[in-house]
Design a protein around this motif. Sequence first.
Motif, short mmCIF file in Angstrom:
data_model
loop_
_atom_site.label_atom_id
_atom_site.label_comp_id
_atom_site.label_asym_id
_atom_site.label_seq_id
_atom_site.Cartn_x
_atom_site.Cartn_y
_atom_site.Cartn_z
N GLY A 160 26.85 -17.91 -18.32
CA GLY A 160 26.75 -18.76 -19.51
C GLY A 160 26.05 -20.08 -19.22
N GLY A 167 28.10 -22.66 -23.32
CA GLY A 167 27.60 -21.62 -22.43
C GLY A 167 28.72 -20.73 -21.95
N GLY A 224 28.90 -16.89 -22.56
CA GLY A 224 29.01 -16.04 -21.38
C GLY A 224 30.22 -15.14 -21.46
N VAL A 270 29.49 -12.32 -24.00
CA VAL A 270 28.52 -11.33 -23.50
C VAL A 270 29.19 -10.45 -22.46
CG1 VAL A 270 26.40 -11.06 -22.18
CG2 VAL A 270 26.52 -12.74 -24.00
N ARG A 283 17.75 -16.86 -12.77
CA ARG A 283 18.12 -17.77 -13.85
C ARG A 283 19.39 -18.52 -13.48
NH1 ARG A 283 16.20 -18.83 -18.89
NH2 ARG A 283 17.76 -19.88 -20.16
N ILE A 314 22.52 -18.71 -19.36
CA ILE A 314 21.95 -18.51 -20.70
C ILE A 314 21.70 -19.87 -21.36
CG2 ILE A 314 22.34 -17.51 -22.97
CD1 ILE A 314 24.19 -15.48 -21.63
#
Lengths: 386, 308
Positions: free
Chosen positions: A280, A287, A291, A294, A353, A357
């Motif tokens: 997240g 986030g 997260g 998801v 990453r 997100i």
Amino acid sequence: MAGFDVPVVPVFGVDIVSFFVGLGVFFAVYLLITLSLNLEAGYTGIPNFGKLLFVAAGASFATSVSGRLAAYILHIGVGSDYLINSIRIVGQVDNVLAANPAYSIGLFLLSLLIGGLVGALFGYISSYPALRLREDYLGMLLLASAQFFAIFLAAYDPLIGATAGMGSPDPYRWAGTGRGVRDVLALAMMLIVAGGVYVYSERVARSPLGRTLRAVRDNEIASGAVGKDIVAIRKKVLVIASAIAGMSGALWAMYLGANIFSVWTRFDWTLIPWVILILGGAGNNLGTLVGSFVFAFVIRLIGQVKLVIGDLSLPVGFVNNSGVYGLQYMPVDINRIEFLVVGAVLIMILMWRPDGILPEKSTFTMSKRKLKGLLGLGGEDGPPPA
Amino acid sequence: MLDPSIVAAIIYGSIFGIMSMGLTVTYLTTKVPNFAYGSIVTVGIYTSFTLTLLNKLNPYMSIPFAFVFGGLASVAVYLLVLKPLTKRGSSLVTLMIATLAVDTVFVGLINIYADYLTFRYRLIDDKLFVSLQGDFKLLGEPGLMYTAPAALAITTVGIYLLLTRTKFGISTRAAVENANLARTVGINVSRVYTVSWFIAGGLAGMSGPFYAIDLGGSTDSGSLLIVEIFSASVLGGLSSVYGAMIGGLLVGLTEILVAVVGGHVLGSWFFAYQKGIPLVIMIVTLLILPQGIVSLDWRRLLRWRRKQ
């Protein structure tokens, strides 16, 4: 409400309602744990590799104490030994609770309180090393302590019955006996708690305290030099975050209706919160929320796929009469793939990453116009520039 | 004949000496506590298990294979995960999480491998197996009583010779001391680290067969052992390979002996908490001697004793 059932809405042979209820419960618990981890690791920079310890401690003491206390208050005979009779006693407690919403809510709050207090106590104890050790030593120590606590749970039966497990009083049964009704109430209560903690975390993040936490994280020496009491701040954060973790453990035990040592694994309660936090975006409550959702969605989806594939393969090591052996159709037990996927995904996020997100945003301060006004650079309510 | 618990303690201590030496090598090079190290021990355990059961090899014969497989697994962790992440400038915490994730991947892979063994060879007890058979007996003691301390001694001498008598060893020490300075004098630091990680993984893999002969194994035994290996390395100070050797020996010996004595004095319930002993050692070390036993100033201690 006795006759009321939660409707079944099948989509591709899967009951969507129960799918989303299960997802919501998973989401709420992991949101709580990850919010607490975010407070520690994301905002204050205390890497907690022993989240399992605080969640498991909260859950175990909540189960153990609330069941005994309920039996005592409700005058249910414990007999010679609470451990041996715990399933029967908790069953009787549940029957009383089912008929009495006020008692149920009282027990719910009591369990939460026990979980929170025990979590806070463990957090207070762990703040002693956390203030003195470097990140790597602290990580090793907390990981080791959590693992020892798991061993302790498996060996010390007065707490949660060791290998036999222990029943956990169910404060949700008053909603009705219909299919799925109890789970919906459990979900609602868990979402209320998670929502409250989310609002609290967000308010902390936007407050001067939140900015202090980030300052301590980013530059300990500088924030000490401007007069911030780093020791007190870190201690406070660990106590509060561990209390939240303990409460989430208590919620999970109440949802399961039982508690056993094998639930408490490093993978489920230390690694997964870290995966969610990084997925997240650390240092960002929204986030963490995204997260958690998801992750919960993906894990529940994998769970459904497992159910479908599980029908194709017999259990590992199983031999039936005609000599058909377990894993005849699938060379691999599908449960193992979860470990592989979670670990690999975490590594990939870290590589490509690392901010997650929703990356951390700069701190919330006053609006630019207001600041300009205060500084006398021409804004909405300050004097015009000279 | 020696008391069986003393034999068990000597064996356990020797195995932990080897394990914590390897962990310290990984820590010295990359400065990251490698949570995946335990699973490389499991790779060694399963190499030995496979060769012993399927190829009918004596478990001792599987040691070189375990060394190579452990080393390769360790190099893969370094080259595929830690080196790219370090290059990106990841923080220490990120690297720690990465090794934790790698450990999970290893546990998954080893479980899948065990499933494959079940599927292919109809083995039922491959996820949790008892001590491997094939150890010899000498003067009434199990062979491990001789081989495990011998392996520890050979490893220590080998590492000492490697670090002090070879060009590679000298470049390794330079790279550990100051990587940038080592680079300027033309040492290929990345290659030195890769070889160090191979040796470290080799030590982990090599301790696998010994552990499997002694106590058997399971798909997550290494993942659980990591706590004990860490406390051994912390006791050794995490800054010296020889300190790690002594730390491992001490933690292994203490764990078994305290458990046996405690079991006798307090009752058999004490055995269930045996795994807490390394944790206590770690906590005490961090509180009173955070730099480990290598930081003890023996001369001052002796002088202090004399004054008393």
